[in-house]
Write a protein that holds these residues in place. Structure first.
Motif, PDB file in Angstrom:
ATOM      1  N   ARG A 163       0.843  -1.207   0.000  1.00 47.45           N
ATOM      2  CA  ARG A 163       0.000   0.000   0.000  1.00 47.45           C
ATOM      3  C   ARG A 163       0.877   1.256   0.000  1.00 47.45           C
ATOM      4  O   ARG A 163       0.644   2.193  -0.769  1.00 47.45           O
ATOM      5  N   LEU A 164       1.889   1.264   0.854  1.00 45.19           N
ATOM      6  CA  LEU A 164       2.780   2.428   0.928  1.00 45.19           C
ATOM      7  C   LEU A 164       3.551   2.603  -0.370  1.00 45.19           C
ATOM      8  O   LEU A 164       3.827   3.722  -0.806  1.00 45.19           O
ATOM      9  N   ALA A 167       1.329   4.292  -2.794  1.00 44.70           N
ATOM     10  CA  ALA A 167       1.211   5.709  -2.445  1.00 44.70           C
ATOM     11  C   ALA A 167       2.472   6.467  -2.862  1.00 44.70           C
ATOM     12  O   ALA A 167       2.391   7.569  -3.423  1.00 44.70           O
ATOM     13  N   GLN A 169       4.551   5.651  -5.213  1.00 39.20           N
ATOM     14  CA  GLN A 169       4.592   5.741  -6.681  1.00 39.20           C
ATOM     15  C   GLN A 169       3.744   6.909  -7.171  1.00 39.20           C
ATOM     16  O   GLN A 169       4.160   7.646  -8.062  1.00 39.20           O
ATOM     17  N   THR A 170       2.548   7.056  -6.584  1.00 36.79           N
ATOM     18  CA  THR A 170       1.686   8.157  -7.027  1.00 36.79           C
ATOM     19  C   THR A 170       2.269   9.511  -6.625  1.00 36.79           C
ATOM     20  O   THR A 170       1.892  10.537  -7.167  1.00 36.79           O
ATOM     21  N   CYS A 171       3.189   9.486  -5.663  1.00 40.46           N
ATOM     22  CA  CYS A 171       3.884  10.728  -5.271  1.00 40.46           C
ATOM     23  C   CYS A 171       5.044  11.035  -6.217  1.00 40.46           C
ATOM     24  O   CYS A 171       5.683  12.075  -6.099  1.00 40.46           O
ATOM     25  N   GLY A 172       5.346  10.110  -7.101  1.00 39.95           N
ATOM     26  CA  GLY A 172       6.415  10.348  -8.077  1.00 39.95           C
ATOM     27  C   GLY A 172       7.754   9.737  -7.698  1.00 39.95           C
ATOM     28  O   GLY A 172       8.779  10.055  -8.317  1.00 39.95           O
ATOM     29  N   ALA A 173       7.788   8.856  -6.690  1.00 40.93           N
ATOM     30  CA  ALA A 173       9.067   8.308  -6.230  1.00 40.93           C
ATOM     31  C   ALA A 173       9.540   7.157  -7.119  1.00 40.93           C
ATOM     32  O   ALA A 173       8.729   6.366  -7.606  1.00 40.93           O
ATOM     33  N   GLN A 177      14.151   5.450  -4.446  1.00 40.02           N
ATOM     34  CA  GLN A 177      13.658   6.421  -3.449  1.00 40.02           C
ATOM     35  C   GLN A 177      12.652   5.764  -2.517  1.00 40.02           C
ATOM     36  O   GLN A 177      12.627   6.047  -1.314  1.00 40.02           O
TER      37      GLN A 177
ATOM     38  N   ARG B  48      -7.493   2.972 -10.846  1.00 37.21           N
ATOM     39  CA  ARG B  48      -6.109   2.509 -10.753  1.00 37.21           C
ATOM     40  C   ARG B  48      -5.450   2.477 -12.133  1.00 37.21           C
ATOM     41  O   ARG B  48      -4.242   2.618 -12.246  1.00 37.21           O
ATOM     42  N   ALA B  51      -4.250   5.860 -12.713  1.00 44.30           N
ATOM     43  CA  ALA B  51      -3.048   6.097 -11.893  1.00 44.30           C
ATOM     44  C   ALA B  51      -1.836   5.332 -12.417  1.00 44.30           C
ATOM     45  O   ALA B  51      -0.700   5.635 -12.051  1.00 44.30           O
ATOM     46  N   LEU B  53      -1.519   2.121 -11.781  1.00 44.56           N
ATOM     47  CA  LEU B  53      -1.310   0.998 -10.851  1.00 44.56           C
ATOM     48  C   LEU B  53      -1.867  -0.294 -11.448  1.00 44.56           C
ATOM     49  O   LEU B  53      -1.571  -1.379 -10.957  1.00 44.56           O
ATOM     50  N   THR B  73       3.558   4.944 -13.190  1.00 44.77           N
ATOM     51  CA  THR B  73       2.777   5.781 -12.260  1.00 44.77           C
ATOM     52  C   THR B  73       3.517   7.058 -11.885  1.00 44.77           C
ATOM     53  O   THR B  73       2.931   8.147 -11.866  1.00 44.77           O
ATOM     54  N   ARG B  74       4.812   6.922 -11.604  1.00 46.85           N
ATOM     55  CA  ARG B  74       5.542   8.085 -11.079  1.00 46.85           C
ATOM     56  C   ARG B  74       5.679   9.202 -12.105  1.00 46.85           C
ATOM     57  O   ARG B  74       5.970  10.343 -11.749  1.00 46.85           O
ATOM     58  N   ILE B  78      -0.575  12.903 -11.766  1.00 42.07           N
ATOM     59  CA  ILE B  78      -1.724  12.576 -10.912  1.00 42.07           C
ATOM     60  C   ILE B  78      -1.365  12.718  -9.435  1.00 42.07           C
ATOM     61  O   ILE B  78      -0.204  12.669  -9.049  1.00 42.07           O
ATOM     62  N   MET B  80      -3.060  10.970  -5.751  1.00 41.98           N
ATOM     63  CA  MET B  80      -4.075   9.973  -5.403  1.00 41.98           C
ATOM     64  C   MET B  80      -4.299   9.901  -3.898  1.00 41.98           C
ATOM     65  O   MET B  80      -3.353   9.969  -3.114  1.00 41.98           O
ATOM     66  N   PHE B  82      -6.003   7.427  -1.025  1.00 40.70           N
ATOM     67  CA  PHE B  82      -6.413   6.034  -0.881  1.00 40.70           C
ATOM     68  C   PHE B  82      -7.430   5.883   0.251  1.00 40.70           C
ATOM     69  O   PHE B  82      -7.458   6.684   1.185  1.00 40.70           O
ATOM     70  N   ALA B  86      -2.893   5.548   3.587  1.00 38.95           N
ATOM     71  CA  ALA B  86      -1.553   5.221   3.071  1.00 38.95           C
ATOM     72  C   ALA B  86      -0.539   6.329   3.327  1.00 38.95           C
ATOM     73  O   ALA B  86       0.313   6.619   2.485  1.00 38.95           O
ATOM     74  N   PHE B  99       6.704  15.024   0.806  1.00 37.01           N
ATOM     75  CA  PHE B  99       7.377  13.901   0.137  1.00 37.01           C
ATOM     76  C   PHE B  99       7.354  13.980  -1.396  1.00 37.01           C
ATOM     77  O   PHE B  99       8.399  13.806  -2.041  1.00 37.01           O
ATOM     78  N   PRO B 100       6.201  14.247  -2.019  1.00 35.94           N
ATOM     79  CA  PRO B 100       6.193  14.291  -3.495  1.00 35.94           C
ATOM     80  C   PRO B 100       7.130  15.361  -4.048  1.00 35.94           C
ATOM     81  O   PRO B 100       7.659  15.217  -5.150  1.00 35.94           O
ATOM     82  N   LYS B 102       9.916  16.428  -2.396  1.00 32.82           N
ATOM     83  CA  LYS B 102      11.277  15.994  -2.065  1.00 32.82           C
ATOM     84  C   LYS B 102      11.800  15.021  -3.125  1.00 32.82           C
ATOM     85  O   LYS B 102      12.936  15.135  -3.581  1.00 32.82           O
ATOM     86  N   VAL B 103      10.966  14.053  -3.514  1.00 30.78           N
ATOM     87  CA  VAL B 103      11.441  13.072  -4.501  1.00 30.78           C
ATOM     88  C   VAL B 103      11.593  13.685  -5.882  1.00 30.78           C
ATOM     89  O   VAL B 103      12.236  13.112  -6.755  1.00 30.78           O
ATOM     90  N   ARG B 104      10.996  14.858  -6.075  1.00 30.77           N
ATOM     91  CA  ARG B 104      11.182  15.566  -7.345  1.00 30.77           C
ATOM     92  C   ARG B 104      12.389  16.493  -7.296  1.00 30.77           C
ATOM     93  O   ARG B 104      12.653  17.221  -8.239  1.00 30.77           O
ATOM     94  N   ARG B 147      -1.110  15.816   0.562  1.00 27.36           N
ATOM     95  CA  ARG B 147       0.030  15.160  -0.104  1.00 27.36           C
ATOM     96  C   ARG B 147      -0.248  14.948  -1.581  1.00 27.36           C
ATOM     97  O   ARG B 147       0.617  15.167  -2.432  1.00 27.36           O
TER      98      ARG B 147
END
Lengths: 280, 349
Positions: A163-164, A167, A169-173, A177, B48, B51, B53, B73-74, B78, B80, B82, B86, B99-100, B102-104, B147
């Motif tokens: 699940r995490l 989540a 992945q949808t954040c772009g990681a 990462q 999904r 997304a 997924l 997905t990344r 989008i 999402m 849940f 999550a 977080f989104p 930071k990873v960018r 988020r």
């Protein structure tokens, strides 16, 4: 229903403590004794065996060798097992049957058989590894990985890593990462428990070292055996070594427990602690 | 305003199960479309797929005019939310929202500004430094929403975000999600099996059944003008009576008479809402017995038993509670239904 009173509970607890502590206390006493043959307690006490043991290069080298081998085994297993279990959980659950079978092998095959298997395999494909510590490292990583595998698998299930992962992945990681920021920090309890077992397995392992490399890599187990079998058996020094090993492993265990105290609970799915959290 | 979403002929199978069957849908920029349907209808699979997924077997997915069908997905624009929140348990709410970004690889001060802005938007500034397990479910879901919005995505995907919450929090958060969606003007796809939730929040509702799109319409139109038998039965808690077609009409006694649908077999199903059942005081209509009463505040739902086409049938009728109060269980009443409020579909339709 039978009720156990506080006296019974104290007696039971005392019996457990005695069962665990008595042998270790006896070893400590023996390492400090001048002579202990016919009485309940040693005839006299001395620090001579400790002084001699701790300053002996051979013992120091054995402890050092064993420690770095255990640490290297741990690092190798973590590097392999965590991404593999992550992959199995989030991408390809069908490989679970293979990983679980692999994890069962060290429990169903005697280490001696595994050692000869490794020898034959290395002899055929990588003869340059024969007789080197690297072959022990690979052997230890193979026999100790199930402990880490089960601990990590359980920790990932408890943390809801699938699940995490979605989540994240949808954040772009990216997968790296996700491993770094999401997976590793959330499997701390499993990593510590499994890691401790891997370290201890490698630290106390004897059969593989004896068969694969022998005297060229004298670890603590092999050194202990040599102390017993040498013509002038040095049991007091062996007692010193036993206490040293116990202290090292005990210190690591305590550190792991202390670091993980209160951590496991918050990774369980659905946990919502009341402390300070105001209701909606 | 963000871009729209276009789904073209999406199909997806899980083994022998056809989860999505040639589904198409267009969501305008800034619009909120609710995907509504029973469990297993394919609504979550469709979300999904948008997304990334799930990978559809066929069809195209366009977000903001760009084809993202094969994109990981990344790399999709989008955000999402849940059902299970999550949130990352090792991070504070602030860390989760950031977080989104930071990873960018965004700059730390820029991340801090954006996180503050979003925490303020979802009213979580005071809770920002708490971990997820230290706040309530509603607060966790608001953090999850922040988020999802953090990287300013083209489309917001919400997968039953309220179903894990209790009724009171659900209603409040429902309104808040809608408010935020309108403030941000973001295109949103919202999966729910709760028709009240869908009706209250969405600009349009897409009713799904067995992997297919049954009807896509604004809530009022869907409520008043269901175009398929499934929509009529699923939305509005309608009464459904299966009746024989006689002389091109279906009906029973003096209560109901409606033209039968074209192409129907010998029987048809008449759908009408409980509030459209009328009570006659002058002896007209059809006799019915009050079998039970359920007080619901301003209205009371009566459970009625009628003889329709030689068979016993049960109906629901909503009456203002003050009018329903004098009617005891077992009382005989006379009822009728205005034909304009009845939708009739073939039995196999």
């Amino acid at each position: 229903m039978v009720r156990v009173g506080w006296v019974g509970r104290i007696a039971f607890f005392a019996a457990i403590v005695a069962y665990i502590a008595l042998p270790m206390t006896a070893v400590v006493l023996y390492s400090l004794s001048t002579r202990w043959t016919s009485n309940l307690l040693p005839d006299g006490y001395t620090l001579r065996h400790w002084r001699e043991g701790l300053t002996e290069t051979r013992l120091q080298q054995a402890v050092l060798r064993t420690t770095w081998m255990a640490a290297a085994t741990l690092v190798l297993d973590v590097a392999i097992v965590v991404p593999a279990v992550y992959w199995q959980r989030v991408r390809n659950p069908r490989i679970r049957i293979l990983t679980e079978l692999s994890a069962a092998i060290p429990f169903v095959l005697p280490f001696v058989v595994i050692a000869f298997g490794i020898l034959r395999l290395a002899g055929r494909y990588t003869p340059e590894l024969l007789g080197t510590p690297w072959i022990i490292l690979l052997g230890h990583a193979a026999i100790a990985f199930p402990f880490l595998y089960w601990a990590i698998d359980g920790a990932m299930a408890a943390a809801g890593i699938s699940r995490l992962n979605e989540a994240a992945q949808t954040c772009g990681a990216t997968p790296v990462q996700i491993l770094r920021h999401v997976v590793f920090p959330n499997i701390g309890a499993g990593l510590a428990t499994g890691g401790m077992l891997v370290f201890a397995t490698s630290f106390g392992e004897f059969a593989l070292v004896q068969i694969l490399v022998g005297a060229r890599f004298e670890n603590v187990s092999l050194y202990s055996l040599n102390l017993l079998t040498e013509t002038s058996s040095q049991y007091e020094k062996l007692a010193v070594l036993t206490v040293v090993v116990f202290v090292i492993l005990f210190a690591i265990s305590v550190a792991v427990v202390a670091l993980n105290r209160g951590q496991a609970g918050r990774f369980l799915p659905g946990v919502r602690a009341a402390e300070g959290g105001r209701s909606e | 305003m963000s871009g729209g979403v276009r789904l073209e002929g999406i199909s997806k199978r899980f083994g022998a199960v056809r989860a999505l069957d040639d589904v198409s849908l267009e969501v305008a920029p800034g619009e909120l479309v609710a995907l509504l349907g029973p469990s297993g209808c394919g609504k979550t699979t469709l979300l999904r797929s948008v997304a990334g997924l799930e990978q559809p077997d066929s069809g195209r997915i366009l977000v903001g005019g760009k084809d993202v069908t094969g994109a990981p997905t990344r790399k999709r624009p989008i955000g999402m939310v849940f059902q299970s929140y999550a949130l990352f348990p090792n991070m504070t709410l602030r860390g989760n929202v950031g977080f989104p970004l930071k990873v960018r690889g965004q700059a730390v001060d820029r991340i801090a500004d954006r996180v503050e802005e979003l925490l303020d938007l979802v009213h979580l500034t005071d809770q920002a430094d708490r971990f997820p397990h230290q706040v309530s479910g509603g607060q966790q879901q608001r953090a999850a929403l922040a988020r999802a919005l953090a990287p300013a995505p083209e489309v917001l995907l919400l997968d039953e975000p309220l179903s894990a919450l209790d009724a009171m929090v659900r209603t409040r958060l429902r309104d808040e999600i809608r408010r935020i969606q309108q403030v941000v003007k973001i295109t949103a796809l919202y999966v729910t099996h709760d028709q009240a939730e869908a009706m209250a929040m969405a600009d349009r509702v897409a009713v799904m059944n067995r992997g297919r799109m049954e009807q896509v319409a604004p809530p009022l139109e869907l409520y008043d003008e269901p175009t398929t038998r499934f929509s009529a039965g699923f939305v509005g808690n309608r009464n459904a009576l299966e009746l024989p077609v006689t002389d091109g009409h279906v009906g029973f006694g003096g209560a109901l008479r409606v033209a039968a649908p074209n192409g129907g077999s010998g029987r048809a199903v008449a759908f009408f809402r409980p509030e459209d059942v009328r009570f006659s005081a002058n002896g007209h209509g059809h006799p019915a017995i009050v079998e039970g009463k359920m007080f619901q505040g301003s209205v009371t739902r009566l459970h009625l038993v009628v003889e329709a086409a030689g068979e016993t049938a049960r109906l629901y009728a909503d009456l203002p509670s003050r009018e329903a109060a004098p009617l005891p269980v077992g009382a005989e009443v006379r009822v009728f239904v205005d034909a304009a409020n009845v939708r009739v579909f073939p039995v196999d339709g």
